[in-house]
Design a protein around this motif. Structure first.
Motif, PDB file in Angstrom:
ATOM      1  N   ILE B  35      18.017  51.586  16.459  1.00  0.00           N
ATOM      2  CA  ILE B  35      17.065  51.285  15.363  1.00  0.00           C
ATOM      3  C   ILE B  35      15.849  50.551  15.922  1.00  0.00           C
ATOM      4  O   ILE B  35      14.707  50.837  15.543  1.00  0.00           O
ATOM      5  CB  ILE B  35      17.760  50.474  14.248  1.00  0.00           C
ATOM      6  CG1 ILE B  35      18.890  51.304  13.618  1.00  0.00           C
ATOM      7  CG2 ILE B  35      16.744  50.062  13.170  1.00  0.00           C
ATOM      8  CD1 ILE B  35      19.678  50.588  12.525  1.00  0.00           C
ATOM      9  N   GLN B  36      16.090  49.627  16.852  1.00  0.00           N
ATOM     10  CA  GLN B  36      14.964  48.898  17.453  1.00  0.00           C
ATOM     11  C   GLN B  36      13.988  49.863  18.131  1.00  0.00           C
ATOM     12  O   GLN B  36      12.768  49.695  18.049  1.00  0.00           O
ATOM     13  CB  GLN B  36      15.490  47.864  18.461  1.00  0.00           C
ATOM     14  CG  GLN B  36      14.410  46.941  19.030  1.00  0.00           C
ATOM     15  CD  GLN B  36      13.684  46.137  17.951  1.00  0.00           C
ATOM     16  OE1 GLN B  36      14.321  45.417  17.172  1.00  0.00           O
ATOM     17  NE2 GLN B  36      12.360  46.266  17.870  1.00  0.00           N
ATOM     18  N   LYS B  37      14.527  50.892  18.766  1.00  0.00           N
ATOM     19  CA  LYS B  37      13.687  51.878  19.457  1.00  0.00           C
ATOM     20  C   LYS B  37      12.803  52.610  18.439  1.00  0.00           C
ATOM     21  O   LYS B  37      11.616  52.831  18.678  1.00  0.00           O
ATOM     22  CB  LYS B  37      14.580  52.872  20.212  1.00  0.00           C
ATOM     23  CG  LYS B  37      13.857  53.674  21.256  1.00  0.00           C
ATOM     24  CD  LYS B  37      14.817  54.189  22.325  1.00  0.00           C
ATOM     25  CE  LYS B  37      14.079  54.906  23.444  1.00  0.00           C
ATOM     26  NZ  LYS B  37      13.351  56.102  23.013  1.00  0.00           N
ATOM     27  N   LEU B  38      13.381  52.957  17.279  1.00  0.00           N
ATOM     28  CA  LEU B  38      12.590  53.621  16.228  1.00  0.00           C
ATOM     29  C   LEU B  38      11.465  52.696  15.760  1.00  0.00           C
ATOM     30  O   LEU B  38      10.324  53.135  15.573  1.00  0.00           O
ATOM     31  CB  LEU B  38      13.490  53.993  15.043  1.00  0.00           C
ATOM     32  CG  LEU B  38      14.471  55.151  15.263  1.00  0.00           C
ATOM     33  CD1 LEU B  38      15.402  55.281  14.062  1.00  0.00           C
ATOM     34  CD2 LEU B  38      13.709  56.463  15.476  1.00  0.00           C
ATOM     35  N   ILE B  39      11.793  51.425  15.578  1.00  0.00           N
ATOM     36  CA  ILE B  39      10.773  50.467  15.123  1.00  0.00           C
ATOM     37  C   ILE B  39       9.674  50.320  16.175  1.00  0.00           C
ATOM     38  O   ILE B  39       8.487  50.301  15.846  1.00  0.00           O
ATOM     39  CB  ILE B  39      11.441  49.108  14.793  1.00  0.00           C
ATOM     40  CG1 ILE B  39      12.293  49.265  13.529  1.00  0.00           C
ATOM     41  CG2 ILE B  39      10.402  47.997  14.627  1.00  0.00           C
ATOM     42  CD1 ILE B  39      13.129  48.061  13.180  1.00  0.00           C
ATOM     43  N   ASP B  40      10.077  50.253  17.446  1.00  0.00           N
ATOM     44  CA  ASP B  40       9.096  50.144  18.529  1.00  0.00           C
ATOM     45  C   ASP B  40       8.133  51.338  18.526  1.00  0.00           C
ATOM     46  O   ASP B  40       6.980  51.225  18.909  1.00  0.00           O
ATOM     47  CB  ASP B  40       9.794  50.060  19.895  1.00  0.00           C
ATOM     48  CG  ASP B  40      10.560  48.753  20.068  1.00  0.00           C
ATOM     49  OD1 ASP B  40      10.331  47.815  19.270  1.00  0.00           O
ATOM     50  OD2 ASP B  40      11.410  48.676  20.979  1.00  0.00           O
TER      51      ASP B  40
END
Lengths: 155, 113
Positions: B35-40
């Motif tokens: 999920i963090q990667k999507l936000i990034d």
């Protein structure tokens, strides 16, 4: 006369999150063996996971070398799970049980483990001696406790 | 077989994370990372497909709670689909259906954006 013998099953395992699956399988298989339905097995599985996750993360602060002791005590009326650690312990009276409406409205994170344990099991009790021996004991009765009382009174 | 899997499918306006296995305190960091990667990448419309997930604990639920504010502040959302009854019961027990759109099929989730 109903026999009052208690069958006890024990597991001592390093305090590591990668052992949570093994712990769940151990407890769920015993719950299945004594005849709980899949709904109750799911509740017991989640309650033991939450209790052990709390020990691993909070009592031992992630120290993977410490032991986590799990004992299942089964008698004719109940399935009791006792989780024992030698970690830092906590004051059960100071644990805030979240108001879920407020919790969700404020988008809070964490702190649901004890709430879940209390919701999923019939009884949850603590015996805390920080650094010496901390125990959480969770019980699930084979029958609804109230119907048990009614049956006893009739008998 | 790995005890937790997360696969990502990107469409124009949303991304789907297909999760499988079990989501507990041990595996939750893998979902956090995804999920963090999507936000990034500023992809804030996220669908979580639970079809292959067999188990969730509060550590798994905490992953969604940890990101939802940031995602909604960026005009996105997390929509959920494909939960089996066992997983849904855990969400329901905690009142999460009032906070998240939870639907059966992925296409219904897409329509919720």
């Amino acid at each position: 006369m109903i026999a009052k013998s208690v069958h006890e099953y024990k597991l001592r395992i390093p305090s590591q999150t990668d052992n949570l699956e093994l712990i769940r399988v151990f407890v769920a298989k015993l719950a299945e063996k004594v005849g709980f339905d899949s709904d109750d097995i799911g509740k017991i599985e989640l309650a033991i996971d939450e209790a052990c996750t709390n020990v691993i993360k909070h009592a031992y602060n992630g120290d993977r070398s410490k032991p986590l002791d799990i004992a299942i005590q089964i008698d004719f009326q109940k399935f009791a799970i006792v989780v024992t650690d030698q970690g830092k312990g906590f004051n059960p009276k100071k644990v805030n049980i979240p108001n879920m409406d407020k919790y969700l409205a404020e988008l809070r994170v964490g702190g649901l483990g004890i709430y879940l344990m209390k919701t999923l099991m019939d009884e949850v009790d603590y015996d805390i001696k920080p650094g010496v021996k901390n125990q959480v004991r969770m019980v699930k009765y084979f029958l609804d406790k109230n119907s048990k009382i009614v049956q006893t009174e009739k008998a | 077989m790995a005890n937790f899997q997360v696969k990502r499918d990107d469409s124009d306006h949303y991304s789907v994370l297909r999760i499988g296995g079990f989501l507990d305190a041990h595996t939750a960091p893998q979902l956090e990372e995804a999920i963090q990667k999507l936000i990034d990448e500023e992809r804030y419309n996220i669908i979580i497909d639970f079809k292959e997930l067999n188990y969730i604990s509060s550590a798994g639920l905490g992953v969604f709670m940890g990101f939802i504010e940031n995602i909604r502040n960026n005009s996105g959302d997390i929509k959920m689909c494909g939960m089996n009854p066992k997983i849904y019961r855990v969400f329901d027990l905690l009142g999460f259906p009032s906070l998240y759109d939870i639907v059966n099929e992925e296409k219904e989730a897409v329509e919720k954006f």
